[in-house]
Scaffold this motif. Structure first.
Motif, short mmCIF file in Angstrom:
data_model
loop_
_atom_site.label_atom_id
_atom_site.label_comp_id
_atom_site.label_asym_id
_atom_site.label_seq_id
_atom_site.Cartn_x
_atom_site.Cartn_y
_atom_site.Cartn_z
N GLU A 1 0.83 -1.20 0.00
CA GLU A 1 0.00 0.00 0.00
C GLU A 1 0.87 1.26 0.00
O GLU A 1 0.58 2.22 -0.72
CB GLU A 1 -0.93 0.01 1.20
CG GLU A 1 -1.87 1.19 1.22
CD GLU A 1 -2.92 1.13 2.31
OE1 GLU A 1 -3.71 2.08 2.38
OE2 GLU A 1 -2.96 0.16 3.08
N VAL B 1 -2.45 2.08 -2.97
CA VAL B 1 -3.70 1.32 -3.10
C VAL B 1 -3.83 0.37 -1.91
O VAL B 1 -2.93 -0.42 -1.64
CB VAL B 1 -3.74 0.52 -4.42
CG1 VAL B 1 -5.04 -0.25 -4.56
CG2 VAL B 1 -3.52 1.45 -5.61
N SER B 2 -4.96 0.45 -1.20
CA SER B 2 -5.18 -0.41 -0.04
C SER B 2 -5.53 -1.83 -0.47
O SER B 2 -5.98 -2.05 -1.61
CB SER B 2 -6.31 0.15 0.82
OG SER B 2 -7.55 -0.04 0.17
N ASP C 1 -8.12 -3.54 0.40
CA ASP C 1 -9.54 -3.56 0.04
C ASP C 1 -9.76 -3.01 -1.36
O ASP C 1 -10.60 -3.51 -2.11
CB ASP C 1 -10.37 -2.76 1.05
CG ASP C 1 -10.49 -3.45 2.39
OD1 ASP C 1 -10.30 -4.68 2.47
OD2 ASP C 1 -10.77 -2.74 3.38
N GLU C 2 -9.00 -1.98 -1.71
CA GLU C 2 -9.13 -1.39 -3.05
C GLU C 2 -8.63 -2.36 -4.12
O GLU C 2 -9.23 -2.45 -5.19
CB GLU C 2 -8.36 -0.06 -3.11
CG GLU C 2 -8.54 0.68 -4.41
CD GLU C 2 -9.94 1.25 -4.64
OE1 GLU C 2 -10.15 1.81 -5.74
OE2 GLU C 2 -10.83 1.15 -3.77
N ARG D 1 -11.40 -4.71 -4.75
CA ARG D 1 -12.45 -4.06 -5.55
C ARG D 1 -12.03 -3.92 -7.01
O ARG D 1 -12.80 -4.24 -7.92
CB ARG D 1 -12.77 -2.67 -4.96
CG ARG D 1 -13.99 -2.03 -5.60
CD ARG D 1 -14.20 -0.60 -5.15
NE ARG D 1 -13.21 0.32 -5.71
CZ ARG D 1 -13.16 0.71 -6.99
NH1 ARG D 1 -14.02 0.23 -7.86
NH2 ARG D 1 -12.24 1.56 -7.40
N LEU D 2 -10.80 -3.48 -7.25
CA LEU D 2 -10.31 -3.31 -8.61
C LEU D 2 -10.24 -4.64 -9.36
O LEU D 2 -10.61 -4.73 -10.53
CB LEU D 2 -8.94 -2.64 -8.60
CG LEU D 2 -8.91 -1.18 -8.14
CD1 LEU D 2 -7.48 -0.73 -7.89
CD2 LEU D 2 -9.59 -0.29 -9.16
N LYS E 1 -13.70 -5.76 -10.27
CA LYS E 1 -14.20 -4.96 -11.39
C LYS E 1 -13.60 -5.44 -12.72
O LYS E 1 -14.27 -5.43 -13.75
CB LYS E 1 -13.86 -3.49 -11.16
CG LYS E 1 -14.44 -2.54 -12.17
CD LYS E 1 -14.14 -1.09 -11.79
CE LYS E 1 -14.67 -0.15 -12.83
NZ LYS E 1 -14.36 1.25 -12.51
N TYR F 1 0.88 -1.31 -11.67
CA TYR F 1 1.34 -0.81 -10.37
C TYR F 1 2.84 -0.99 -10.13
O TYR F 1 3.34 -0.59 -9.09
CB TYR F 1 0.54 -1.46 -9.23
CG TYR F 1 -0.92 -1.13 -9.34
CD1 TYR F 1 -1.40 0.10 -8.91
CD2 TYR F 1 -1.82 -2.01 -9.93
CE1 TYR F 1 -2.73 0.44 -9.04
CE2 TYR F 1 -3.15 -1.69 -10.07
CZ TYR F 1 -3.60 -0.46 -9.63
OH TYR F 1 -4.92 -0.13 -9.77
#
Length: 69
Positions: free
Chosen positions: A11, A16-17, A19-20, A23-24, A27, A48
Motif C-alpha cells: 500500500e 492502493v489499499s 480492500d481497493e 475491488r479493482l 471490477k 502498479y
C-alpha cells in the motif's frame, strides 16, 4: 515479516489499499472462480509496478477474500 506488514508495504508503494485491490480486481473480472495467478500478476506488474513477490501477495489476498480457487 507478517502478511499484514507485507500488504502495508504494498500500500505504501502503490497508494492502493488491500480492500481497493480486491475491488479493482473484482471490477476487472479477476476474482472469478478458476482465475489463474498469471493474469492477476501481469495486471499488477503492468499497472502498479509490483514485483512478482508483491503481486503474489495480492493474489493470496484475493484468494482469501474471494472464490479464485
Amino acid at each position: 515479516m507478517s502478511f499484514a506488514a507485507y500488504l502495508a508495504n504494498i500500500e505504501k508503494q502503490t497508494g492502493v489499499s488491500p480492500d481497493e485491490f480486491v475491488r479493482l480486481a473484482t471490477k476487472k473480472g479477476l476474482t472469478k472462480p478458476g482465475t489463474k495467478a498469471t493474469p492477476i500478476t501481469d495486471w499488477l506488474k503492468a499497472d502498479y509496478g509490483l514485483g512478482h513477490g508483491h503481486a503474489m501477495a495480492i493474489v493470496k489476498l484475493l484468494r482469501e477474500r474471494s472464490a479464485l480457487d
